[in-house]
Design a protein around this motif. Sequence first.
Motif, mmCIF file in Angstrom:
data_model
loop_
_atom_site.group_PDB
_atom_site.id
_atom_site.type_symbol
_atom_site.label_atom_id
_atom_site.label_comp_id
_atom_site.label_asym_id
_atom_site.label_seq_id
_atom_site.Cartn_x
_atom_site.Cartn_y
_atom_site.Cartn_z
ATOM 1 N N GLY A 417 12.927 17.377 27.585
ATOM 2 C CA GLY A 417 14.225 17.734 28.206
ATOM 3 C C GLY A 417 15.225 18.608 27.842
ATOM 4 O O GLY A 417 15.125 19.360 26.480
ATOM 5 N N GLY A 418 16.216 18.985 28.421
ATOM 6 C CA GLY A 418 17.125 19.778 28.201
ATOM 7 C C GLY A 418 18.211 19.539 28.921
ATOM 8 O O GLY A 418 18.196 19.054 30.080
ATOM 9 N N GLY A 419 19.421 20.093 28.335
ATOM 10 C CA GLY A 419 20.773 19.862 28.971
ATOM 11 C C GLY A 419 21.881 20.871 28.614
ATOM 12 O O GLY A 419 21.575 21.664 27.638
ATOM 13 N N GLY A 440 32.818 27.485 25.002
ATOM 14 C CA GLY A 440 31.872 27.577 26.145
ATOM 15 C C GLY A 440 30.763 26.532 26.431
ATOM 16 O O GLY A 440 31.214 25.545 26.645
ATOM 17 N N ASN A 441 29.776 26.986 26.273
ATOM 18 C CA ASN A 441 28.652 26.014 26.633
ATOM 19 C C ASN A 441 27.978 25.489 25.560
ATOM 20 O O ASN A 441 27.975 26.274 24.425
ATOM 21 C CB ASN A 441 27.409 26.775 27.457
ATOM 22 N N GLU A 442 27.571 24.224 25.708
ATOM 23 C CA GLU A 442 26.679 23.598 24.535
ATOM 24 C C GLU A 442 25.363 22.988 25.306
ATOM 25 O O GLU A 442 25.483 22.721 26.235
ATOM 26 C CB GLU A 442 27.497 22.175 23.958
ATOM 27 N N ALA A 443 24.237 23.559 24.618
ATOM 28 C CA ALA A 443 23.011 23.437 25.039
ATOM 29 C C ALA A 443 22.058 22.604 24.264
ATOM 30 O O ALA A 443 22.344 22.563 23.180
ATOM 31 C CB ALA A 443 22.361 24.547 25.586
ATOM 32 N N LEU A 444 21.191 22.042 24.703
ATOM 33 C CA LEU A 444 20.381 21.026 23.767
ATOM 34 C C LEU A 444 19.031 21.092 24.374
ATOM 35 O O LEU A 444 18.578 21.207 25.580
ATOM 36 C CB LEU A 444 20.873 19.697 23.667
ATOM 37 N N VAL A 445 17.692 21.031 23.478
ATOM 38 C CA VAL A 445 16.385 20.624 23.942
ATOM 39 C C VAL A 445 15.964 19.632 23.095
ATOM 40 O O VAL A 445 16.234 19.310 21.958
ATOM 41 C CB VAL A 445 15.687 21.833 23.549
ATOM 42 N N GLU A 446 15.064 18.625 23.598
ATOM 43 C CA GLU A 446 14.726 17.437 23.044
ATOM 44 C C GLU A 446 13.253 17.360 23.447
ATOM 45 O O GLU A 446 12.854 17.287 24.536
ATOM 46 C CB GLU A 446 15.412 16.208 23.358
ATOM 47 N N LEU A 447 12.471 17.026 22.402
ATOM 48 C CA LEU A 447 10.895 16.766 22.534
ATOM 49 C C LEU A 447 10.805 15.224 21.887
ATOM 50 O O LEU A 447 11.357 14.961 20.760
ATOM 51 C CB LEU A 447 10.182 17.770 21.930
ATOM 52 N N ASP A 462 11.468 11.824 17.296
ATOM 53 C CA ASP A 462 12.358 12.528 18.187
ATOM 54 C C ASP A 462 12.732 14.029 17.394
ATOM 55 O O ASP A 462 13.012 13.804 16.243
ATOM 56 C CB ASP A 462 13.691 11.832 18.714
ATOM 57 N N PHE A 463 12.728 14.964 18.169
ATOM 58 C CA PHE A 463 13.446 16.394 17.814
ATOM 59 C C PHE A 463 14.206 16.908 18.658
ATOM 60 O O PHE A 463 13.998 17.002 20.021
ATOM 61 C CB PHE A 463 11.980 17.350 17.345
ATOM 62 N N GLN A 464 15.604 17.280 17.992
ATOM 63 C CA GLN A 464 16.558 17.799 19.154
ATOM 64 C C GLN A 464 16.837 19.133 18.520
ATOM 65 O O GLN A 464 16.923 19.260 17.137
ATOM 66 C CB GLN A 464 17.652 16.900 19.195
ATOM 67 N N TYR A 465 17.273 20.215 19.325
ATOM 68 C CA TYR A 465 17.837 21.700 18.810
ATOM 69 C C TYR A 465 19.127 21.535 19.716
ATOM 70 O O TYR A 465 18.828 21.745 21.011
ATOM 71 C CB TYR A 465 16.925 22.552 18.940
ATOM 72 N N VAL A 466 20.251 21.833 18.943
ATOM 73 C CA VAL A 466 21.682 21.924 19.579
ATOM 74 C C VAL A 466 21.933 23.290 19.572
ATOM 75 O O VAL A 466 22.156 23.672 18.402
ATOM 76 C CB VAL A 466 22.429 20.998 19.315
ATOM 77 N N ILE A 467 22.180 23.850 20.719
ATOM 78 C CA ILE A 467 22.707 25.341 20.474
ATOM 79 C C ILE A 467 24.406 25.247 20.800
ATOM 80 O O ILE A 467 24.867 24.825 21.684
ATOM 81 C CB ILE A 467 21.907 26.055 21.706
ATOM 82 N N ALA A 468 24.886 26.084 20.133
ATOM 83 C CA ALA A 468 26.348 26.398 20.183
ATOM 84 C C ALA A 468 27.074 24.966 20.297
ATOM 85 O O ALA A 468 27.825 24.595 21.331
ATOM 86 C CB ALA A 468 26.963 27.147 21.433
ATOM 87 N N PRO A 469 27.083 23.907 19.325
ATOM 88 C CA PRO A 469 27.655 22.769 19.226
ATOM 89 C C PRO A 469 29.062 23.076 19.600
ATOM 90 O O PRO A 469 29.738 23.814 19.042
ATOM 91 C CB PRO A 469 27.485 22.296 17.794
ATOM 92 N N SER A 470 29.641 21.981 20.599
ATOM 93 C CA SER A 470 30.867 21.877 21.157
ATOM 94 C C SER A 470 31.345 23.086 21.694
ATOM 95 O O SER A 470 32.471 23.610 21.521
ATOM 96 C CB SER A 470 31.845 21.370 20.013
ATOM 97 N N GLY A 471 30.349 24.024 22.231
ATOM 98 C CA GLY A 471 30.820 25.332 23.012
ATOM 99 C C GLY A 471 30.929 26.328 21.725
ATOM 100 O O GLY A 471 31.420 27.165 22.408
#
Length: 496
Positions: A417-419, A440-447, A462-471
């Motif tokens: 999933g992602g958000g 700006g945007n914060e995005a994440l991917v979760e497996l 669980d594995f997560q990758y958070v892109i640009a935390p808090s924008g």
Amino acid sequence: MLAFGLCVLAGCAGVAQAAPVLSQIGQSRRILEGSTPLIMQVDPASVRESARAEAVAEGMDTSDNLLGDMAGARVWMFLHGITFDLHEVDELWGNVSGGLSRGPAYTGVTMPTLTVDMEKLVGLRGGTFNISALQIHGRSISQDRLSVFNPVSGFEADRSTRLFELWYQQSLLHGKLDVRVGQQDLDTEFMITSYGSLFLNANFGWPMAPSNNLYAGGPSWPLASPAVRLRYRPTDSLTALFVAADDNPPGNQSNSLPIQDGGNPADPTNQNTNNASGTRFNMGTGALLMAEVDYALSLPLGHGGRRGLPGQYKLGGLYDTARFPNYSYDRQGRPLGLYPQDAGNSVPGWLRGNWMVYGVVDQMVWRSATSPGRSLGVFARATGNGGDRNAIAFAVDAGLDLKAPFAGRDNDTLGLGGGMGRATYGQRRFDRNTHAIEQGNEALVELTYQAQVTPWCVLQPDFQYVIAPSGGIYAPGTHHRVGNEVVFGLHSSVSF
């Protein structure tokens, strides 16, 4: 770490239906034909609802409880309409890259729940009483080591021992209508994505926008508010929900926003500041009004007698009558934060009311012809709201679940999933006025993979990758953005 170690309204005859009234989670599980995750990870209450077998008129099954029938006590209570559940959720997390610091963290929740079928106990048909509590322990990795709009775990919360829910529900019109009154947590009934509830990131439970925009996140885990909830199901495929609740469970005066310099530094989420015990029953702030319509359908598969593919579609919205701080202007109507030498310019004005709309899709897209339990489901959810009084403007999340991914593992689920969430124009304008980095945007991917180890124990790596935390904000005391985060976790859920 115990789980790791153990790996009124109406009382007259004829108002209730013959079968038990399904919870929203139970109803979605039935609509989606059991293809949803074995344990739904919205919060501890959803763990309880999804782990609890639907009661039947004859007997009960205690094989999915570690303590079994508790030397006959569970069976005796069941015969008298009393159900006792005890769930323990424990998590180990580790941040290996990016964020504020690297290292591990542990968090855990113990949730006892007592539910009473009032017909069995005192003859009140269609009545249900529920009371639950929380014992929250450990530390939040998101608070200590990360800098994110939403925690990497929906089970992270401020440490406390507190009352959770306390409500009475009455069924009417032969089960088509039920009314619930009392202290309620709304995120097990509203805005739920059934397939999305597999994932551990808090964004897939109570979404990013209400979590960041409402006071203390609103009446959602671990907080509950006095509320009246109506649910009407005229047909098996259509459900309408409405609730009027207090919008601010702790009764906070600050929304814990940077623009207010508010909140308690020792309690950044303001969950415990005014109501650490959960017994304040605040009704002195605004009213939170929510409505949702759910519709179930089956996608046709052509001729040949094959079943269609089930899906559930939801539209809803909320309105909060409280006052919210203005991100754009101060009390004199000047641009907020533009004149730092003027102390009055750091005090925002106030705006009355707040709103949000949302849509949710849960749809099975494939079912194995040879292995009936194996299926693929997809989900998507979007929220949107105004930008002058909120931190998050809009957010989306989506993903897919593969149920029974391997032979002999019918209750396991594999998910990807992602958000993404975006800071509002009000937040970005305030950043510019104060010469801060513009969010700006914060995005994440979760497996993730949910595995049933025993009938009473579920483990979930669980594995997560958070892109640009808090924008994309700067780390405190530096001129460097917080780095993208790589986070690993192990979650366990034990039903005693």
